[in-house]
Design a protein around this motif. Structure first.
Motif, PDB file in Angstrom:
ATOM      1  N   PHE A  18       0.833  -1.208   0.000  1.00  0.00           N
ATOM      2  CA  PHE A  18       0.000   0.000   0.000  1.00  0.00           C
ATOM      3  C   PHE A  18       0.865   1.254   0.000  1.00  0.00           C
ATOM      4  CE2 PHE A  18      -2.109   3.257   2.714  1.00  0.00           C
ATOM      5  CZ  PHE A  18      -3.127   3.601   1.836  1.00  0.00           C
ATOM      6  N   HIS A  19       1.899   1.283   0.828  1.00  0.00           N
ATOM      7  CA  HIS A  19       2.762   2.464   0.909  1.00  0.00           C
ATOM      8  C   HIS A  19       3.646   2.619  -0.330  1.00  0.00           C
ATOM      9  CE1 HIS A  19       2.329   2.314   5.542  1.00  0.00           C
ATOM     10  NE2 HIS A  19       1.512   3.216   5.025  1.00  0.00           N
ATOM     11  N   TYR A  20       4.053   1.506  -0.924  1.00  0.00           N
ATOM     12  CA  TYR A  20       4.977   1.566  -2.060  1.00  0.00           C
ATOM     13  C   TYR A  20       4.288   1.791  -3.397  1.00  0.00           C
ATOM     14  CZ  TYR A  20       8.808  -0.205   0.888  1.00  0.00           C
ATOM     15  OH  TYR A  20       9.779  -0.365   1.855  1.00  0.00           O
ATOM     16  N   LEU A  21       3.046   1.332  -3.532  1.00  0.00           N
ATOM     17  CA  LEU A  21       2.416   1.346  -4.851  1.00  0.00           C
ATOM     18  C   LEU A  21       1.118   2.131  -4.916  1.00  0.00           C
ATOM     19  CD1 LEU A  21       2.964  -2.407  -5.822  1.00  0.00           C
ATOM     20  CD2 LEU A  21       4.204  -0.423  -6.715  1.00  0.00           C
ATOM     21  N   SER A  22       0.610   2.578  -3.780  1.00  0.00           N
ATOM     22  CA  SER A  22      -0.696   3.249  -3.811  1.00  0.00           C
ATOM     23  C   SER A  22      -0.698   4.595  -3.113  1.00  0.00           C
ATOM     24  CB  SER A  22      -1.756   2.342  -3.168  1.00  0.00           C
ATOM     25  OG  SER A  22      -1.878   1.138  -3.893  1.00  0.00           O
ATOM     26  N   ALA A  23      -0.134   4.658  -1.908  1.00  0.00           N
ATOM     27  CA  ALA A  23      -0.221   5.874  -1.104  1.00  0.00           C
ATOM     28  C   ALA A  23       0.981   6.774  -1.306  1.00  0.00           C
ATOM     29  CB  ALA A  23      -0.358   5.502   0.368  1.00  0.00           C
ATOM     30  N   HIS A  42      -3.509  -1.939  -8.293  1.00  0.00           N
ATOM     31  CA  HIS A  42      -4.934  -1.940  -7.952  1.00  0.00           C
ATOM     32  C   HIS A  42      -5.183  -2.745  -6.683  1.00  0.00           C
ATOM     33  CE1 HIS A  42      -9.154  -1.310  -8.777  1.00  0.00           C
ATOM     34  NE2 HIS A  42      -9.382  -2.614  -8.670  1.00  0.00           N
ATOM     35  N   ALA A  43      -4.541  -3.905  -6.567  1.00  0.00           N
ATOM     36  CA  ALA A  43      -4.717  -4.733  -5.368  1.00  0.00           C
ATOM     37  C   ALA A  43      -4.153  -4.041  -4.131  1.00  0.00           C
ATOM     38  CB  ALA A  43      -4.051  -6.090  -5.571  1.00  0.00           C
ATOM     39  N   SER A  44      -3.046  -3.324  -4.311  1.00  0.00           N
ATOM     40  CA  SER A  44      -2.397  -2.681  -3.163  1.00  0.00           C
ATOM     41  C   SER A  44      -3.219  -1.541  -2.602  1.00  0.00           C
ATOM     42  CB  SER A  44      -1.005  -2.180  -3.560  1.00  0.00           C
ATOM     43  OG  SER A  44      -1.098  -1.089  -4.473  1.00  0.00           O
ATOM     44  N   MET A  45      -4.220  -1.066  -3.340  1.00  0.00           N
ATOM     45  CA  MET A  45      -5.103  -0.041  -2.798  1.00  0.00           C
ATOM     46  C   MET A  45      -5.821  -0.527  -1.538  1.00  0.00           C
ATOM     47  SD  MET A  45      -5.072   2.856  -4.347  1.00  0.00           S
ATOM     48  CE  MET A  45      -4.492   3.637  -5.844  1.00  0.00           C
ATOM     49  N   TYR A  46      -5.877  -1.858  -1.359  1.00  0.00           N
ATOM     50  CA  TYR A  46      -6.497  -2.437  -0.176  1.00  0.00           C
ATOM     51  C   TYR A  46      -5.453  -2.942   0.814  1.00  0.00           C
ATOM     52  CZ  TYR A  46     -10.851  -2.231  -2.824  1.00  0.00           C
ATOM     53  OH  TYR A  46     -11.947  -1.791  -3.535  1.00  0.00           O
ATOM     54  N   VAL A 291      10.358  -0.112   9.648  1.00  0.00           N
ATOM     55  CA  VAL A 291      11.293   0.626   8.786  1.00  0.00           C
ATOM     56  C   VAL A 291      10.835   0.767   7.347  1.00  0.00           C
ATOM     57  CG1 VAL A 291      13.250  -0.093  10.224  1.00  0.00           C
ATOM     58  CG2 VAL A 291      12.664  -1.437   8.184  1.00  0.00           C
ATOM     59  N   HIS A 292       9.846  -0.018   6.921  1.00  0.00           N
ATOM     60  CA  HIS A 292       9.571  -0.092   5.481  1.00  0.00           C
ATOM     61  C   HIS A 292       9.112   1.249   4.899  1.00  0.00           C
ATOM     62  CE1 HIS A 292       5.264  -0.332   6.589  1.00  0.00           C
ATOM     63  NE2 HIS A 292       5.058   0.093   5.348  1.00  0.00           N
ATOM     64  N   GLN A 293       8.394   2.057   5.684  1.00  0.00           N
ATOM     65  CA  GLN A 293       7.892   3.323   5.155  1.00  0.00           C
ATOM     66  C   GLN A 293       8.893   4.460   5.346  1.00  0.00           C
ATOM     67  OE1 GLN A 293       4.628   5.199   7.245  1.00  0.00           O
ATOM     68  NE2 GLN A 293       3.780   6.042   5.345  1.00  0.00           N
ATOM     69  N   SER A 294       9.294   4.704   6.585  1.00  0.00           N
ATOM     70  CA  SER A 294      10.120   5.871   6.882  1.00  0.00           C
ATOM     71  C   SER A 294      11.531   5.757   6.326  1.00  0.00           C
ATOM     72  CB  SER A 294      10.175   6.101   8.397  1.00  0.00           C
ATOM     73  OG  SER A 294       8.895   6.437   8.882  1.00  0.00           O
ATOM     74  N   LEU A 295      12.038   4.553   6.111  1.00  0.00           N
ATOM     75  CA  LEU A 295      13.347   4.371   5.489  1.00  0.00           C
ATOM     76  C   LEU A 295      13.231   3.851   4.059  1.00  0.00           C
ATOM     77  CD1 LEU A 295      15.368   2.798   8.449  1.00  0.00           C
ATOM     78  CD2 LEU A 295      15.331   5.180   7.701  1.00  0.00           C
ATOM     79  N   THR A 320      12.427  -3.351  -1.345  1.00  0.00           N
ATOM     80  CA  THR A 320      11.741  -4.317  -0.475  1.00  0.00           C
ATOM     81  C   THR A 320      12.727  -5.288   0.160  1.00  0.00           C
ATOM     82  OG1 THR A 320       9.783  -4.179  -1.909  1.00  0.00           O
ATOM     83  CG2 THR A 320       9.899  -6.023  -0.366  1.00  0.00           C
ATOM     84  N   VAL A 321      13.647  -5.832  -0.651  1.00  0.00           N
ATOM     85  CA  VAL A 321      14.629  -6.781  -0.125  1.00  0.00           C
ATOM     86  C   VAL A 321      15.554  -6.097   0.878  1.00  0.00           C
ATOM     87  CG1 VAL A 321      16.613  -8.227  -0.744  1.00  0.00           C
ATOM     88  CG2 VAL A 321      14.536  -8.295  -2.131  1.00  0.00           C
ATOM     89  N   SER A 322      15.938  -4.852   0.598  1.00  0.00           N
ATOM     90  CA  SER A 322      16.809  -4.117   1.520  1.00  0.00           C
ATOM     91  C   SER A 322      16.137  -3.906   2.866  1.00  0.00           C
ATOM     92  CB  SER A 322      17.201  -2.763   0.913  1.00  0.00           C
ATOM     93  OG  SER A 322      17.949  -2.942  -0.264  1.00  0.00           O
ATOM     94  N   MET A 323      14.854  -3.602   2.851  1.00  0.00           N
ATOM     95  CA  MET A 323      14.133  -3.410   4.115  1.00  0.00           C
ATOM     96  C   MET A 323      13.980  -4.724   4.875  1.00  0.00           C
ATOM     97  SD  MET A 323      13.671  -0.205   4.479  1.00  0.00           S
ATOM     98  CE  MET A 323      15.239   0.005   3.602  1.00  0.00           C
ATOM     99  N   LEU A 324      13.796  -5.829   4.143  1.00  0.00           N
ATOM    100  CA  LEU A 324      13.738  -7.135   4.797  1.00  0.00           C
ATOM    101  C   LEU A 324      15.090  -7.501   5.410  1.00  0.00           C
ATOM    102  CD1 LEU A 324      11.560  -9.124   2.240  1.00  0.00           C
ATOM    103  CD2 LEU A 324      10.950  -8.616   4.609  1.00  0.00           C
ATOM    104  N   LEU A 325      16.176  -7.208   4.699  1.00  0.00           N
ATOM    105  CA  LEU A 325      17.519  -7.474   5.238  1.00  0.00           C
ATOM    106  C   LEU A 325      17.801  -6.599   6.463  1.00  0.00           C
ATOM    107  CD1 LEU A 325      19.638  -7.843   1.965  1.00  0.00           C
ATOM    108  CD2 LEU A 325      19.034  -9.652   3.598  1.00  0.00           C
ATOM    109  N   LEU A 326      17.403  -5.334   6.391  1.00  0.00           N
ATOM    110  CA  LEU A 326      17.575  -4.449   7.545  1.00  0.00           C
ATOM    111  C   LEU A 326      16.759  -4.967   8.725  1.00  0.00           C
ATOM    112  CD1 LEU A 326      18.643  -1.874   8.850  1.00  0.00           C
ATOM    113  CD2 LEU A 326      16.734  -0.626   7.801  1.00  0.00           C
ATOM    114  N   ALA A 327      15.555  -5.474   8.452  1.00  0.00           N
ATOM    115  CA  ALA A 327      14.725  -6.040   9.512  1.00  0.00           C
ATOM    116  C   ALA A 327      15.413  -7.247  10.150  1.00  0.00           C
ATOM    117  CB  ALA A 327      13.359  -6.444   8.951  1.00  0.00           C
ATOM    118  N   TRP A 328      16.058  -8.076   9.325  1.00  0.00           N
ATOM    119  CA  TRP A 328      16.770  -9.249   9.859  1.00  0.00           C
ATOM    120  C   TRP A 328      17.926  -8.812  10.751  1.00  0.00           C
ATOM    121  CZ3 TRP A 328      21.797 -11.144   9.287  1.00  0.00           C
ATOM    122  CH2 TRP A 328      22.007 -12.436   9.733  1.00  0.00           C
ATOM    123  N   VAL A 329      18.653  -7.768  10.339  1.00  0.00           N
ATOM    124  CA  VAL A 329      19.766  -7.258  11.144  1.00  0.00           C
ATOM    125  C   VAL A 329      19.249  -6.715  12.479  1.00  0.00           C
ATOM    126  CG1 VAL A 329      21.568  -5.504  11.288  1.00  0.00           C
ATOM    127  CG2 VAL A 329      21.245  -6.785   9.159  1.00  0.00           C
TER     128      VAL A 329
END
Length: 371
Positions: A18-23, A42-46, A291-295, A320-329
């Motif tokens: 939603f944040h990456y593709l719609s908002a 279109h799906a990400s609008m939800y 972190v996915h939105q603000s970073l 997306t992958v970078s945020m997942l890797l940062l989340a793992w760290v």
């Protein structure tokens, strides 16, 4: 419960979509998502429904983790679980704003010490300060739910008490909707009460077995929540710049499908699945969500400005992958070790306080002298 952990990541990815593709402004990735990824766009609008999914799962998980604990033990578990990763994400966000400012206004005002201190509490809205992590408003809702659960734990958790708690909560939500009281609305979380109660009802089925009363409670909670859903539809549009709101029918169907998946994952055949990678996915959910939105969005803007060769899909995937890797760290370096140490210290402090209380004489009031 491996599938429940996987569901948490699905909810987080939905919010990220939603944040990456719609908002976002259509030019964030270069071409508009409507041009290079229309079905996903279109799906990400939800995708904002991922927040509702989190609250539904939270009703189940928090009831399970809090069962049989004292309010103090419950507070220790929640503080040690939520704050280490949150504080780490907040430090990273403040550093990003200071080093790579994205705002057009004064950076020193955005990260003023007062703003930072208010955000460290996790309740900046209540302290009349702006959010540094845009998704943190949901954490305040969660914490409010924890407070209501702590009140229940003070009386002790039994099947009948938890059932009564759920009925009273939904009734209070209806009264709040009828009276339109802002105070009551803040107190009982009327907009989300049905989600939390539905999760609790599923947990009672999981712990005590299914019966007609629990299915009636679940059905009542779900009718209540779907009736309240239009309040969340306000401000969520079918297209960027459109005035047409998202469809209540589509949103209700998607949310009901998620409830069905939760039932299958807890009291259905999916409860037998024990895939470790799903548990790892669940562990990454919370830091990724933080972190996915603000970073992630600033990173996407930098990639669009300087990495033209990647293309929009490449930039989306890399972000997306970078945020997942940062989340793992964050999970491995901060959340697990710091959370474990914080919990140990808090448990020790709680035990000491209980010991001192137990050693105090029962009659501390001096007796009056006889005349």
């Amino acid at each position: 419960m491996a599938v429940v952990d996987g569901m948490r990541l699905i909810a987080a990815l939905a919010v990220a979509g939603f944040h990456y593709l719609s908002a976002i402004p259509p030019t964030l990735w270069g071409p508009s998502p409507k041009e290079f990824a229309y079905p996903l766009h279109h799906a990400s609008m939800y995708g904002w429904l991922g927040v509702e999914a989190f609250f539904l799962i939270s009703g189940f998980v928090i009831c399970m983790s809090g069962w049989g604990r004292t309010p103090g033990q419950f507070a220790v578990s929640r503080i040690s679980r939520l704050y280490p990763a949150y504080w780490c994400a907040l430090i990273l966000i403040v550093a990003r704003i200071a080093l790579i400012p994205m705002q057009t206004h004064d950076v020193s005002a955005v990260i003023h010490p007062r703003i930072i201190l208010a955000n460290l509490t996790m309740f900046p809205d209540a302290l009349h300060a702006s959010l540094l992590d845009g998704v943190a408003w949901t954490l305040a809702v969660e914490a409010h739910f924890y407070l209501l659960m702590a009140v229940l734990l003070a009386f002790g958790t039994t099947y009948h008490r938890v059932m009564g708690f759920c009925v009273i909560w939904l009734t209070a939500g209806i009264v709040t909707s009828e009276t339109k009281s802002k105070f009551l609305d803040d107190l009982v979380l009327s907009q989300y009460a049905g989600l939390f109660v539905a999760g609790i009802a599923v947990y009672l089925m999981y712990r005590f077995g299914q019966n007609l009363m629990l299915w009636i409670l679940l059905g009542f909670a779900w009718c209540y929540e779907l009736t309240m859903l239009p309040l969340r539809l306000a401000g969520h549009y079918q297209e960027w710049g459109s005035k047409a709101l998202c469809s209540w029918t589509v949103a209700s169907a998607a949310l009901t499908a998620f409830l069905a998946l939760l039932l299958l994952a807890t009291i259905g055949p999916l409860a037998r699945i024990r895939w470790r990678w799903l548990m790892t996915a669940g562990a990454l959910t919370y830091p990724f969500y933080l972190v996915h939105q603000s970073l992630g969005l600033p990173m996407a803007g930098e990639l669009t400005a300087h990495a033209h060769g990647l293309g929009p899909w490449g930039r989306l995937a890399l972000t997306t992958v970078s945020m997942l890797l940062l989340a793992w760290v964050i999970h491995r370096v901060v959340e697990k070790p710091v959370g474990r140490a914080l919990r140990r210290r808090l448990d020790h402090a709680l035990d000491q306080a209980l010991d001192r209380h137990a050693k105090q004489p029962t009659d501390t009031v001096p007796q009056a002298r006889e005349a």
